[in-house]
Write an enzyme that holds these catalytic residues in place. Structure first.
Site, short mmCIF file in Angstrom:
data_model
loop_
_atom_site.label_atom_id
_atom_site.label_comp_id
_atom_site.label_asym_id
_atom_site.label_seq_id
_atom_site.Cartn_x
_atom_site.Cartn_y
_atom_site.Cartn_z
N SER A 233 29.75 6.60 25.44
CA SER A 233 28.34 6.27 25.55
C SER A 233 27.49 7.35 24.83
CB SER A 233 27.98 6.12 27.03
OG SER A 233 26.73 5.53 27.19
N ASP A 458 28.98 -5.11 24.37
CA ASP A 458 28.50 -4.01 25.21
C ASP A 458 26.99 -4.10 25.36
OD1 ASP A 458 27.66 -1.44 26.16
OD2 ASP A 458 29.52 -0.57 25.43
N HIS A 487 31.46 -1.50 29.36
CA HIS A 487 31.07 -0.21 28.78
C HIS A 487 32.16 0.82 29.07
CE1 HIS A 487 28.09 2.44 27.07
NE2 HIS A 487 28.04 3.20 28.15
#
Length: 525
Positions: A233, A458, A487
């Site tokens: 991320s 995502d 994710h």
């Protein structure tokens, strides 16, 4: 990119090869890096000092929840790399040694879970818990986690009293009037002022570039000549910035669920893009709930599921459930489903109980726990770091008309997250310290091959970010999980992905071309 709590609304909470023997050799003088003469001298000095000092490892504190044989230590870094002899801050680091033979060891693998504001200290637990996805990699690498500057057990920042931060119910993030918008703007400005009041001394230095410099110093303190890094991320952006500043010091780098490094995206446009992607994944989940109507009884078509959502929001807006769960708290709970497939069934199960007449199950799931002062402080700190980093990294619009125009337009077609996301980021419009410009990520040929992993659908980090990063990292390879959207792909069982991550980290192996993998197993109701 992990969304923390929405400010006024949600309340509570993203290759070169070295022989094994060379990894443990004495650290050479730190790479001068890129990004400005004064900073490069400062980071070199800090890294040299860290290499000389090393890390004094000891058992982790009893309240950390980190079991033996995980060890903890600290690394000291400059608050401001332009002034390396000035004020210093502390980073907390932990590790667990590799599980293989001495000949198998390839160094330390440093992890960042995202955020900004996430703690990586749980990373070594993947070894103590014998997580099957990481058994092979842990034979070769010490697993190293850390709290970035501003986070948790490192020198932390804060913007508001944690108990006030989580108090519920908060205002519905979707405004009904201009008065509602004015109230949210006031909350955002007050939050920005609170950050300045409580943590103003750190705010100018809460940038991704400085965290990348911290990572470089940490690498030196660990005795590693080059960096092995796994970033998820926001951690992908941290990795990208490190690659730009210190390309000659990258050995192996895996970036998973990618933030676009484009300066045009960081960070205002990135959050608008996120609104669109969340709507897409929200629709995926509604279709799954409808397909499992026999289990959940919420609705047998996506339209009926959406109607139930709107009914629930309206009910909670009129009379918050249990006196504490309004639309904002519902959104904080329900957004877990678009984030992670692992949340699909748990969220649907709680909702199903509500539809069947059990309101308390939903209250228990969505309401803040005011007795959990430690957890509430963690949530507040995470949101403070999220805000501080994104506000400092790049320039944000200061004219409310820009925010109002863009979010009003998006909300028409993508209503699930848009206004909540806007209020969460609006403190950046009145931020008290200098902003940006964002780092231009375009490392040269000295950067070894990087492995990029991405789910096609995502929500938190839309797929365009992976394509953009790949264009900028020459020689990188992309693994795309097709028709999937959870994710954090490297944390999910999918042999097509898992085997390639292992091959890269263990042998430096990259496919000759990009790879498309079938999706991992769908969630079971």
């Amino acid at each position: 990119m992990r969304r923390a709590a929405a400010l006024g609304s949600a309340g509570t909470l993203i290759a070169g090869t070295l022989v094994a023997g060379a990894i443990t050799a004495p650290v050479a003088t730190a790479d001068s890096g890129r990004g400005g003469t004064s900073e490069t001298r400062g980071v070199q000095l800090a890294a040299d000092r860290a290499a000389d000092k090393g890390i004094d490892w000891a058992d982790c504190p009893a309240d950390s929840g980190l079991p033996k044989p995980i060890q903890c230590g600290t690394v000291t870094v400059p608050l401001d790399y332009k002034r390396p002899n000035g004020r210093q801050i502390t980073l907390t680091v932990d590790r667990i040694g590799h599980t293989g033979t001495p000949a198998e060891r390839q160094g330390a693998l440093i992890y960042n879970p995202g955020g900004p504001g996430g703690s990586g200290l749980r990373f070594p637990v993947r070894v103590t818990s014998k997580n099957p996805l990481w058994v092979n990699t842990s034979k070769a690498y010490d697993f190293v986690g850390f709290d970035p500057r501003g986070v948790g057990r490192s020198t932390p920042i804060s913007c508001v009293d944690p108990q006030e931060f989580v108090k519920a119910p908060k205002a519905d993030p979707v405004p009904d009037s201009e008065a509602d918008k004015r109230a949210q703007r006031k909350l955002a400005a007050e939050y920005a002022a609170g950050c300045a009041e409580r943590s103003g001394w750190m705010l100018p230095h809460m940038t991704t570039a400085n965290t990348a410099r911290d990572l470089h110093v940490m690498r030196a303190a660990l005795g590693e000549r080059k960096l092995n890094f796994l970033g998820v991320s926001y951690g992908t952006y941290l990795g990208a910035v490190y690659a730009e500043l210190f390309p000659g010091h990258v050995r192996r780098m895996v970036v998973d669920s990618v933030v676009s490094p484009s300066r045009k995206k960081i960070w205002y446009q990135a959050n608008l893009d996120q609104d669109v992607a969340f709507e897409t994944r929200w629709n995926d989940w509604k279709a799954w709930v409808a397909a499992n109507h026999a289990t959940y009884g919420i609705g047998d078509t996506p339209a009926k599921v959406e109607a139930q959502w709107q009914k629930l929001r309206a009910t909670a807006k009129k009379d918050p459930l249990g006196g504490v769960v309004g639309p904002a708290e519902l959104l904080s709970f329900f957004q877990g489903a678009p984030y992670y497939d692992s949340s699909w069934a748990p969220v649907a199960r709680v909702w199903s109980k509500y539809v069947a007449g059990d309101t308390q199950a939903l209250v228990d799931a969505a309401a803040p726990d005011m007795t959990d002062t430690v957890g509430n402080a963690r949530s507040e700190n995470g949101n403070a770091v999220y805000t501080a980093v994104e506000c400092a990294d790049a320039k944000w619009p200061t004219d409310w008309r820009t925010w109002d125009r863009d979010n009003t337009r998006l909300h028409r077609d993508y209503p699930f997250l848009t206004w909540s996301n806007a209020w969460m980021n609006l403190p950046c419009a009145t931020w008290s310290t200098r902003q940006g410009p964002a780092v231009e990520v375009r490392p040269g040929k000295e950067l070894p091959g990087v492995l990029i992993v991405q789910a096609e659908r995502d929500a938190a980090t839309p797929v365009g970010g992976a394509y953009e990063l790949q264009k900028r990292l020459k020689g990188s390879r992309l693994i795309l999980e097709k028709n999937a959207g959870s994710h954090g792909v490297t944390g999910i069982a999918n042999p097509c992905v898992n085997q390639r991550v292992d091959a890269y980290l263990l042998n430096g192996t990259l496919d000759s071309r990009d790879v498309t993998c079938d999706p991992h197993a769908a969630p079971k109701p």
